[in-house]
Design a protein around this motif. Sequence first.
Motif, PDB file in Angstrom:
ATOM      1  N   TRP A 182      35.941  39.211  35.721  1.00  0.00           N
ATOM      2  CA  TRP A 182      35.935  39.557  34.299  1.00  0.00           C
ATOM      3  C   TRP A 182      36.075  38.301  33.458  1.00  0.00           C
ATOM      4  O   TRP A 182      36.672  37.305  33.886  1.00  0.00           O
ATOM      5  CB  TRP A 182      37.116  40.488  33.971  1.00  0.00           C
ATOM      6  CG  TRP A 182      36.842  41.949  34.148  1.00  0.00           C
ATOM      7  CD1 TRP A 182      36.226  42.537  35.210  1.00  0.00           C
ATOM      8  CD2 TRP A 182      37.206  42.997  33.251  1.00  0.00           C
ATOM      9  NE1 TRP A 182      36.186  43.897  35.033  1.00  0.00           N
ATOM     10  CE2 TRP A 182      36.783  44.213  33.846  1.00  0.00           C
ATOM     11  CE3 TRP A 182      37.861  43.047  32.027  1.00  0.00           C
ATOM     12  CZ2 TRP A 182      36.970  45.453  33.245  1.00  0.00           C
ATOM     13  CZ3 TRP A 182      38.059  44.285  31.425  1.00  0.00           C
ATOM     14  CH2 TRP A 182      37.607  45.472  32.028  1.00  0.00           C
ATOM     15  N   ARG A 190      35.775  41.752  27.310  1.00  0.00           N
ATOM     16  CA  ARG A 190      36.324  42.740  28.242  1.00  0.00           C
ATOM     17  C   ARG A 190      35.415  43.961  28.340  1.00  0.00           C
ATOM     18  O   ARG A 190      35.195  44.501  29.430  1.00  0.00           O
ATOM     19  CB  ARG A 190      37.738  43.136  27.816  1.00  0.00           C
ATOM     20  CG  ARG A 190      38.740  41.990  27.954  1.00  0.00           C
ATOM     21  CD  ARG A 190      40.174  42.447  27.786  1.00  0.00           C
ATOM     22  NE  ARG A 190      40.488  42.894  26.426  1.00  0.00           N
ATOM     23  CZ  ARG A 190      40.855  42.083  25.441  1.00  0.00           C
ATOM     24  NH1 ARG A 190      40.933  40.771  25.646  1.00  0.00           N
ATOM     25  NH2 ARG A 190      41.156  42.556  24.240  1.00  0.00           N
ATOM     26  N   ARG A 194      33.425  45.060  31.844  1.00  0.00           N
ATOM     27  CA  ARG A 194      33.517  46.373  32.495  1.00  0.00           C
ATOM     28  C   ARG A 194      32.124  46.906  32.829  1.00  0.00           C
ATOM     29  O   ARG A 194      31.889  47.408  33.935  1.00  0.00           O
ATOM     30  CB  ARG A 194      34.245  47.360  31.588  1.00  0.00           C
ATOM     31  CG  ARG A 194      34.331  48.773  32.179  1.00  0.00           C
ATOM     32  CD  ARG A 194      34.957  49.740  31.192  1.00  0.00           C
ATOM     33  NE  ARG A 194      36.344  49.402  30.943  1.00  0.00           N
ATOM     34  CZ  ARG A 194      37.355  49.791  31.711  1.00  0.00           C
ATOM     35  NH1 ARG A 194      37.106  50.525  32.797  1.00  0.00           N
ATOM     36  NH2 ARG A 194      38.589  49.459  31.409  1.00  0.00           N
ATOM     37  N   ASP A 198      30.913  47.385  36.674  1.00  0.00           N
ATOM     38  CA  ASP A 198      30.561  48.728  37.134  1.00  0.00           C
ATOM     39  C   ASP A 198      29.157  48.741  37.724  1.00  0.00           C
ATOM     40  O   ASP A 198      28.911  49.375  38.767  1.00  0.00           O
ATOM     41  CB  ASP A 198      30.660  49.725  35.977  1.00  0.00           C
ATOM     42  CG  ASP A 198      32.085  50.127  35.653  1.00  0.00           C
ATOM     43  OD1 ASP A 198      32.981  49.867  36.488  1.00  0.00           O
ATOM     44  OD2 ASP A 198      32.303  50.701  34.568  1.00  0.00           O
ATOM     45  N   SER A 223      43.386  47.046  29.776  1.00  0.00           N
ATOM     46  CA  SER A 223      42.062  47.478  30.224  1.00  0.00           C
ATOM     47  C   SER A 223      41.612  46.715  31.461  1.00  0.00           C
ATOM     48  O   SER A 223      41.101  47.307  32.422  1.00  0.00           O
ATOM     49  CB  SER A 223      41.035  47.313  29.101  1.00  0.00           C
ATOM     50  OG  SER A 223      40.939  45.958  28.700  1.00  0.00           O
ATOM     51  N   SER A 224      41.778  45.406  31.458  1.00  0.00           N
ATOM     52  CA  SER A 224      41.347  44.622  32.615  1.00  0.00           C
ATOM     53  C   SER A 224      42.309  44.755  33.784  1.00  0.00           C
ATOM     54  O   SER A 224      41.894  44.904  34.942  1.00  0.00           O
ATOM     55  CB  SER A 224      41.160  43.147  32.230  1.00  0.00           C
ATOM     56  OG  SER A 224      42.241  42.661  31.463  1.00  0.00           O
ATOM     57  N   ASN A 226      44.253  47.306  34.550  1.00  0.00           N
ATOM     58  CA  ASN A 226      44.078  48.617  35.162  1.00  0.00           C
ATOM     59  C   ASN A 226      42.740  48.732  35.881  1.00  0.00           C
ATOM     60  O   ASN A 226      42.633  49.418  36.906  1.00  0.00           O
ATOM     61  CB  ASN A 226      44.194  49.714  34.103  1.00  0.00           C
ATOM     62  CG  ASN A 226      45.590  49.820  33.527  1.00  0.00           C
ATOM     63  OD1 ASN A 226      46.563  49.385  34.143  1.00  0.00           O
ATOM     64  ND2 ASN A 226      45.696  50.382  32.329  1.00  0.00           N
ATOM     65  N   TYR A 227      41.725  48.046  35.352  1.00  0.00           N
ATOM     66  CA  TYR A 227      40.427  48.076  36.025  1.00  0.00           C
ATOM     67  C   TYR A 227      40.554  47.533  37.436  1.00  0.00           C
ATOM     68  O   TYR A 227      40.034  48.124  38.396  1.00  0.00           O
ATOM     69  CB  TYR A 227      39.394  47.267  35.241  1.00  0.00           C
ATOM     70  CG  TYR A 227      38.020  47.309  35.871  1.00  0.00           C
ATOM     71  CD1 TYR A 227      37.105  48.276  35.505  1.00  0.00           C
ATOM     72  CD2 TYR A 227      37.648  46.385  36.857  1.00  0.00           C
ATOM     73  CE1 TYR A 227      35.853  48.339  36.093  1.00  0.00           C
ATOM     74  CE2 TYR A 227      36.407  46.440  37.453  1.00  0.00           C
ATOM     75  CZ  TYR A 227      35.508  47.415  37.067  1.00  0.00           C
ATOM     76  OH  TYR A 227      34.279  47.483  37.658  1.00  0.00           O
ATOM     77  N   TRP A 228      41.229  46.401  37.568  1.00  0.00           N
ATOM     78  CA  TRP A 228      41.332  45.783  38.893  1.00  0.00           C
ATOM     79  C   TRP A 228      42.128  46.657  39.847  1.00  0.00           C
ATOM     80  O   TRP A 228      41.757  46.805  41.020  1.00  0.00           O
ATOM     81  CB  TRP A 228      41.968  44.404  38.781  1.00  0.00           C
ATOM     82  CG  TRP A 228      41.065  43.371  38.186  1.00  0.00           C
ATOM     83  CD1 TRP A 228      41.323  42.580  37.104  1.00  0.00           C
ATOM     84  CD2 TRP A 228      39.754  43.005  38.641  1.00  0.00           C
ATOM     85  NE1 TRP A 228      40.254  41.746  36.850  1.00  0.00           N
ATOM     86  CE2 TRP A 228      39.284  41.999  37.780  1.00  0.00           C
ATOM     87  CE3 TRP A 228      38.945  43.429  39.683  1.00  0.00           C
ATOM     88  CZ2 TRP A 228      38.034  41.397  37.940  1.00  0.00           C
ATOM     89  CZ3 TRP A 228      37.688  42.846  39.841  1.00  0.00           C
ATOM     90  CH2 TRP A 228      37.256  41.841  38.972  1.00  0.00           C
ATOM     91  N   ASN A 230      42.493  49.927  39.743  1.00  0.00           N
ATOM     92  CA  ASN A 230      41.676  51.099  40.065  1.00  0.00           C
ATOM     93  C   ASN A 230      40.519  50.737  40.997  1.00  0.00           C
ATOM     94  O   ASN A 230      40.190  51.503  41.913  1.00  0.00           O
ATOM     95  CB  ASN A 230      41.142  51.738  38.787  1.00  0.00           C
ATOM     96  CG  ASN A 230      42.229  52.373  37.951  1.00  0.00           C
ATOM     97  OD1 ASN A 230      43.276  52.757  38.463  1.00  0.00           O
ATOM     98  ND2 ASN A 230      41.999  52.498  36.648  1.00  0.00           N
ATOM     99  N   ALA A 231      39.903  49.582  40.753  1.00  0.00           N
ATOM    100  CA  ALA A 231      38.801  49.144  41.619  1.00  0.00           C
ATOM    101  C   ALA A 231      39.297  48.930  43.041  1.00  0.00           C
ATOM    102  O   ALA A 231      38.634  49.325  44.017  1.00  0.00           O
ATOM    103  CB  ALA A 231      38.177  47.867  41.068  1.00  0.00           C
TER     104      ALA A 231
END
Length: 255
Positions: A182, A190, A194, A198, A223-224, A226-228, A230-231
């Motif tokens: 990211w 950001r 995403r 994705d 946001s970033s 939590n993205y990592w 979750n990924a």
Amino acid sequence: MPEPANPSPRSLMLVLHDVAPETWPDYQPFVEAVDQLGDVPMTWLVVPDFHHRNALSRSPSFCQLLERRLRQGDELALHGYYHADDGPPPRSSRDYFMRRIYTHEGEFYGLDQAQAMQRLQAGLELFNSQGWPVAGFVAPAWLMSEGTRQALRQLPLRYTSTPQHLYRLPEFTAIEAPGLVWSARSAWRRGLSRVVCDWQRRRWHEAPTVRLGLHPVDMRHPSSRNYWLNALQTLMAQGRQPLTKSAWLERQIAA
């Protein structure tokens, strides 16, 4: 007729960039969350003196933390020396773009062989003084001059990497290892990151491995961050095995 060999299970690599005493408060909550998921080995890209103000030699408690991570099965790799581009001003438009627009931290982008060797050896000496095994070097922003490449060919390191490949040293044999990253410095970056990540995850769904390349700034924004997380959980749920870079490379050599 002999049975075909079982293919290696798909994997992922969780890589923490810019590891230093200054950046640990950013990473700590994320690392603690990852530890709650179970056995997830990580590769920590350690900067010996981040931005000339984070000398590991003056941070014994942080060095002890890194030693604990090694005992848990994580890997430490050398990530530049200062992680700061303190060379002479750029002389061409291309160099200006790479060193002032793309990044201000391409420490090894403009170094000649002697300069690169000096910093690489200083970093390795620090690791050796701490008793830390080291197999890999990753240049800040993945930018390496030809002089850096020549220096790496002469050192007892096993790999380096760029955004899409690991390279076995000293031959610089390329092995495909696509990476997600990211740019989290602003809201629009950001949002774009995403969308791109994705798309890349869908594209690389069947890839043998995927690298997750995290940076301290990612941890400062929900946001970033939590993205990592979750990924990571999604990729593990899909059957991908978390590995350090060294463990993954060993698997490629044995295959």
